[in-house]
Design a protein around this motif. Structure first.
Motif, PDB file in Angstrom:
ATOM      1  N   GLY A  22      64.068  63.728  39.693  1.00  0.00           N
ATOM      2  CA  GLY A  22      64.418  62.759  40.728  1.00  0.00           C
ATOM      3  C   GLY A  22      65.913  62.632  40.934  1.00  0.00           C
ATOM      4  O   GLY A  22      66.390  61.663  41.503  1.00  0.00           O
ATOM      5  N   ARG A  63      59.683  58.506  37.266  1.00  0.00           N
ATOM      6  CA  ARG A  63      60.802  59.042  38.034  1.00  0.00           C
ATOM      7  C   ARG A  63      60.830  58.439  39.432  1.00  0.00           C
ATOM      8  O   ARG A  63      59.783  58.075  39.979  1.00  0.00           O
ATOM      9  CB  ARG A  63      60.683  60.565  38.125  1.00  0.00           C
ATOM     10  N   GLU A  65      60.713  58.045  43.320  1.00  0.00           N
ATOM     11  CA  GLU A  65      60.100  58.753  44.444  1.00  0.00           C
ATOM     12  C   GLU A  65      60.907  58.362  45.672  1.00  0.00           C
ATOM     13  O   GLU A  65      60.624  57.359  46.329  1.00  0.00           O
ATOM     14  CB  GLU A  65      58.631  58.365  44.582  1.00  0.00           C
ATOM     15  N   TRP A  66      61.932  59.146  45.932  1.00  0.00           N
ATOM     16  CA  TRP A  66      62.912  58.823  46.970  1.00  0.00           C
ATOM     17  C   TRP A  66      62.307  58.886  48.364  1.00  0.00           C
ATOM     18  O   TRP A  66      61.542  59.790  48.676  1.00  0.00           O
ATOM     19  CB  TRP A  66      64.094  59.786  46.876  1.00  0.00           C
ATOM     20  N   PRO A  70      67.848  62.169  47.024  1.00  0.00           N
ATOM     21  CA  PRO A  70      68.132  61.472  45.767  1.00  0.00           C
ATOM     22  C   PRO A  70      69.533  60.866  45.768  1.00  0.00           C
ATOM     23  O   PRO A  70      70.475  61.459  46.291  1.00  0.00           O
ATOM     24  CB  PRO A  70      68.039  62.581  44.718  1.00  0.00           C
ATOM     25  N   TRP A  72      70.867  59.227  42.649  1.00  0.00           N
ATOM     26  CA  TRP A  72      70.951  58.741  41.271  1.00  0.00           C
ATOM     27  C   TRP A  72      72.332  58.139  41.051  1.00  0.00           C
ATOM     28  O   TRP A  72      73.340  58.741  41.391  1.00  0.00           O
ATOM     29  CB  TRP A  72      70.730  59.891  40.293  1.00  0.00           C
ATOM     30  N   TYR A 102      65.608  50.959  44.433  1.00  0.00           N
ATOM     31  CA  TYR A 102      65.660  51.740  43.198  1.00  0.00           C
ATOM     32  C   TYR A 102      66.673  51.062  42.279  1.00  0.00           C
ATOM     33  O   TYR A 102      67.841  50.921  42.633  1.00  0.00           O
ATOM     34  CB  TYR A 102      66.097  53.175  43.488  1.00  0.00           C
TER      35      TYR A 102
END
Length: 119
Positions: A22, A63, A65-66, A70, A72, A102
């Motif tokens: 992810g 992880r 789930e965009w 992504p 991060w 997120y």
């Protein structure tokens, strides 16, 4: 040794590894992290990278789930821990589509950050 991201096969392999986690391949951030840790032979890089990435891009509840690409998050140059994801339907968010939140956390500092993506 510099990470061999200039090799197309290595680049694609590293990208695939991160995609499974992810995350994305941000060479500006990952290059220095990898360079100070990897000291093996070039042909062993992808195996090492897969182990390193799995231990570096940590997750407490699965992880991400965009909804989009992504994103991060990092704190002080290090990937934060993914805590979880909450998806909110448009009728509750007031947006045109599903909004996903997120949540990331840096254990050492206690800093928490959130990414919001709309489908």
């Amino acid at each position: 040794m510099n990470p061999p991201f200039d090799d197309e096969g290595v680049y694609i392999g590293a990208l695939a590894t991160l995609s499974e986690l992810g995350a994305d391949l941000d060479e500006d951030r990952l290059g220095p992290l990898v360079a100070i840790r990897f000291d093996g032979p070039r042909d062993g890089f992808l195996d090492w990278f897969a182990r390193w990435a799995a231990s570096t891009f940590r997750s407490l509840s699965g992880r991400p789930e965009w909804e989009q690409n992504p994103e991060w998050l990092y704190f002080d140059g290090v990937p934060m821990t993914f805590v979880g994801q909450v998806s909110v339907p448009p009728e509750l968010s007031g947006l045109h589509d599903v909004a996903s939140f997120y949540v990331f956390w840096d254990r050492d500092s206690g800093v928490t950050e959130t990414v919001v993506q709309v489908r």
